[in-house]
Every structure is written in C-alpha cells, then in structure tokens.
Design a protein around this motif. Structure first.
Motif, mmCIF file in Angstrom:
data_model
loop_
_atom_site.group_PDB
_atom_site.id
_atom_site.type_symbol
_atom_site.label_atom_id
_atom_site.label_comp_id
_atom_site.label_asym_id
_atom_site.label_seq_id
_atom_site.Cartn_x
_atom_site.Cartn_y
_atom_site.Cartn_z
ATOM 1 N N GLU A 1 0.704 -1.241 0.052
ATOM 2 C CA GLU A 1 -0.069 0.057 -0.008
ATOM 3 C C GLU A 1 0.793 1.382 -0.019
ATOM 4 N N THR A 2 2.197 1.329 0.596
ATOM 5 C CA THR A 2 3.060 2.605 0.956
ATOM 6 C C THR A 2 3.422 2.761 -0.634
ATOM 7 N N LEU A 3 3.320 1.837 -1.642
ATOM 8 C CA LEU A 3 3.991 2.127 -2.732
ATOM 9 C C LEU A 3 2.937 3.049 -3.667
ATOM 10 N N THR A 4 1.743 3.010 -3.293
ATOM 11 C CA THR A 4 0.601 3.653 -4.168
ATOM 12 C C THR A 4 0.849 5.132 -4.563
ATOM 13 N N PRO A 5 0.766 5.812 -3.243
ATOM 14 C CA PRO A 5 1.284 7.434 -3.559
ATOM 15 C C PRO A 5 2.371 7.698 -4.401
ATOM 16 N N PHE A 6 3.415 6.772 -4.216
ATOM 17 C CA PHE A 6 4.642 7.040 -5.062
ATOM 18 C C PHE A 6 4.593 6.759 -6.404
ATOM 19 N N VAL A 7 3.753 5.767 -6.579
ATOM 20 C CA VAL A 7 3.352 5.289 -8.114
ATOM 21 C C VAL A 7 2.559 6.410 -8.858
ATOM 22 N N GLY A 8 1.458 6.939 -8.129
ATOM 23 C CA GLY A 8 0.858 7.995 -8.510
ATOM 24 C C GLY A 8 1.294 9.138 -8.995
ATOM 25 N N ALA A 9 2.466 9.569 -8.108
ATOM 26 C CA ALA A 9 3.339 10.629 -8.264
ATOM 27 C C ALA A 9 4.051 10.571 -9.487
ATOM 28 N N ALA A 10 4.829 9.505 -9.348
ATOM 29 C CA ALA A 10 5.769 9.236 -10.303
ATOM 30 C C ALA A 10 5.152 9.315 -11.728
ATOM 31 N N ARG A 11 4.034 8.679 -11.790
ATOM 32 C CA ARG A 11 3.280 8.642 -13.174
ATOM 33 C C ARG A 11 2.928 9.861 -13.486
ATOM 34 N N ALA A 12 2.463 10.615 -12.665
ATOM 35 C CA ALA A 12 1.655 12.189 -12.726
ATOM 36 C C ALA A 12 2.730 12.964 -13.472
ATOM 37 N N ASN A 13 4.003 12.904 -12.938
ATOM 38 C CA ASN A 13 5.082 13.831 -13.089
ATOM 39 C C ASN A 13 6.011 13.256 -14.066
ATOM 40 N N GLY A 14 5.954 12.231 -14.782
ATOM 41 C CA GLY A 14 6.867 11.710 -15.815
ATOM 42 C C GLY A 14 8.036 11.292 -14.986
ATOM 43 N N GLY A 15 7.915 10.947 -13.790
ATOM 44 C CA GLY A 15 8.993 10.622 -12.880
ATOM 45 C C GLY A 15 9.271 9.098 -12.656
#
Ligand code: OMP
Length: 373
Positions: free
Chosen positions: A231-245
């Motif tokens: 579950e801890t990965l979800t926000p990081f994955v979302g932010a990475a995808r949203a920012n091309g990161g």
C-alpha cells in the motif's frame, strides 16, 4: 487570449478573437504587424525612422528586436502549438499565413530520458553524490566540491543520485544545496534520482511522494522502501506517473545484512509487485524500477528476468566491492535497463581531487561498456 511570437529578444503579443478560425485570423493580424515591424526595421537600418508606422499593438517595441518570420517556426497561441507553414507578406499591410497545428511533444519521462542518455552517451553509470560534512573545511567548500564533482563527471554519467541523508544532515542549507544540485543536474541534462528510501502508511507516503517527486526539492525519481507493505507504494507510483518520474523500490539491497529480512523469498515477492505495477504501462521501461545491489552478481540475472520492464538501480559499485565485470547480467541486450551506481568511488576517488573524480567516472563508464561487449 494571446498569440506569442517568440523572437530572439522580443515576444509580440496580439489579442486573439474567436476560437476555430483563430489561427487564420490571428496570424493574419500577427503577420500584418510583423510585416510592419520588418518594414520599420528596414527603415531604421536604412537610417530612417520607422517606429511611428507601427500599429498600437506593436508600438513601444524596439523595431530592431523583431525577428523575421520563417517557415517552420514554432508558434504558441492560447496554449496550442502551431508550426508556421507559410507567411507571405501581401502588400504593405497584409500577409497570407498558413499554419499547421502541432501536438506538443510531452517531455520525456525519467525512464525515457535516462535510456536515451545511455544510448547517446554510451554510459550506464549513475554518479552518487553523498557529501560528507566532516570532509570539508566548511559549508561553502562542501557546496563547491559537490557541484564541481557533478559538473566534472556529467559527461560520463547517465544520471545522478544525491543521497538525501547527507543533505538533511546539513539542515536548512542542505535543502538549498539539494535544490542547486538538482537545478545544475537539469542544466547538464542529467536525470536525478533522489535516494531517500521513503515509505510509510499510505496517507503519510502521500506527503513524501508530494515532497520528493513533485515539490520544490523534487527529483525525477526516488528510492522507496516497501517494508510497510505494498500500500505504501501507491502514492509514490501515482506521483511518479503524474510527473513523468520514477520510483526505485528496494528489492534486494547491497548490504550483507539484507539477508536478515530480505531472504526467504521476500525479495522475489517485492520483485513480483514491481513487475505487476509496471506491466500496465506503455513504453520501453516502466516508471516503477527496482534497487538490486551490485554486490549480488549471482542474483542479477534472476532479478532481471523477474522484472523484465523495470529499470534496475545497482548500488555498491566501487566502495562496497562490486566491479563493472560483475554486472552484465542486469542489462538487456543492447546495454539498457540498468544503472550501476558509485558514490564514494567517484566523489572521493582521490581525496577531494575533482580531476580524479572525473577520471574515476570515465573508468567506470568504460569498464561497464567493456563488460557488456
Ligand atoms: O538506494 C540506494 O542508493 C542504495 C541501496 C542499497 O542497497 N545500497 C546502497 O548503498 N545504496 C546507496 O548507494 C550509495 C552507495 O555509496 P557508495 O558505497 O559510496 O558507492 C549510498 O548512498 C547508499 O545509501
């Protein structure tokens, strides 16, 4: 709404009316003004006065700063991009303008940028920046050496990886320096991986993701610790995808003691989650990568196969004993898909000698290329 005509020194703004026909109408108007600007420019060049011939929208600008219009020129109008096909002055006050709408190219993602740099510069080296405060006379010395090492090693690096702990240890000036390092890296064309190994309950992970993947100190990618659960990965994955990161999830770390917690199939379970998260994404490499220590040469092929579309970050080159020859199995044919990381072996290759850092980076780049032949 405005049309911007980006010249070398002047930006001409012309009010736009209408929606669909805005290209024809607006550019006709712009071309008229440009044609007048050009006429005024010519008049000034010929020693006469020309500015008084300008229409109100162009008045007050220096005629000499106008830029001649050219086919192929890129124009931005009301957030839309156009390429100028033709702009032919017709008489003194009119021009015929033809535009091709352009779909603006999205900036490359971290995975694309780092892979493109690997191919173009033939380097798989990630330069780690771990500035140790005890090594320097003072904060200014630490700053200048860190930035000098970054600049000296950039030609041999696919990306750079500041370790947040060393910047955090400096307090507020550390954050300022981190921003400077990130800005300098971008100027040098180097994608930035922030090594923060963040991870927390989902709602707190959201703040970490916001801070390190989209905030003022953000990098292009962040290392993430999955110990709290997936579950801890979800926000990081979302932010990475949203920012091309991108994120690099700790799968099997480089330290010998990793076996305490990462044995018994745990690393494989994390690897399976990394592969799952990446499989829905398009592109050559996914935004979810993995950290696999360069110190585990016998396992690299195994993890490569478990996460075929993940970029692998391989720390442990140099000071922790891994050598370029150990790492070939982590790469795909063609030499992409992994980034081998060295910090101390580059930054402090010979004390604070920046030339030695540069040479160390060059040798590691060459060693990695040699190992892949
Ligand atoms: O995520 C990392 O970068 C990392 C993961 C890992 O498994 N092992 C590891 O050493 N690192 C980091 O990589 C760097 C290694 O430094 P050197 O041993 O000096 O090359 C340090 O900043 C570590 O925090």
């Amino acid at each position: 709404m405005f049309l911007q005509w980006p010249g070398r020194e002047a930006v001409l703004r012309v009010p736009i009316e209408g929606q669909d026909r805005e290209a024809e109408e607006t550019l006709a108007e712009a071309a008229e003004i440009l044609s007048l600007l050009n006429a005024a420019h010519r008049a000034v060049q010929q020693g006469g006065r020309g500015a008084e011939r300008l229409p109100p929208a162009a008045r007050g600008r220096t005629p000499g700063t106008c830029h001649p219009h050219r086919a192929g020129r890129h124009l931005r109008s009301a957030g839309r991009d156009f390429r100028l096909r033709q702009c032919r002055p017709r008489g003194g006050r009119a021009a015929r303008v033809s535009l091709a709408p352009m779909t603006p190219a999205a900036p490359p993602s971290f995975a694309q940028a780092v892979t493109e740099r690997t191919r173009r510069l033939q380097t798989r080296l990630c330069v780690g920046l771990d500035p140790r405060s005890g090594t320097y006379r003072d904060a200014a010395h630490l700053r200048s050496h860190t930035l000098d090492v970054l600049e000296a090693t950039a030609p041999y690096a696919a990306c750079v990886k500041p370790q947040l702990a060393f910047f955090e240890a400096l307090g507020l000036p550390g954050f300022t320096l981190l921003e400077e390092v990130c800005a300098a890296a971008r100027t040098l064309g180097l994608p930035v991986i922030l090594d923060g190994k963040r991870g927390d309950i989902g709602s707190t992970a959201e703040a970490y993701a916001q801070g390190w993947l989209s905030g003022p100190h953000a990098g292009d990618a962040l290392t993430v610790n999955p110990f709290l659960g997936f579950e801890t990965l979800t926000p990081f994955v979302g932010a990475a995808r949203a920012n091309g990161g991108a994120i690099f999830v700790l799968v099997k770390t480089s330290n010998p003691d990793q076996a305490d917690l990462q044995g018994s199939g745990i690393s494989e379970r994390v690897a399976a989650e990394v592969a799952r998260l990446g499989e829905t994404e398009g592109g050559e490499y996914a935004s979810v990568g993995a950290v696999v220590g360069a110190t585990h040469p016998a396992d690299l092929g195994h993890f490569r196969a478990l996460m075929p579309r993940a970029l692998l970050l391989l720390p442990g080159l140099g000071a922790q004993g891994a050598t370029p020859d150990d790492l070939a199995a982590a790469f795909h044919p063609g030499g992409t898909g992994a980034l081998a990381s060295a910090s101390r072996a580059v930054q402090y290759a010979l004390g604070l000698d920046v030339t030695a850092s540069r040479e160390a980076a060059r040798r590691l780049r060459d060693g990695l290329n040699g190992a892949l032949r």
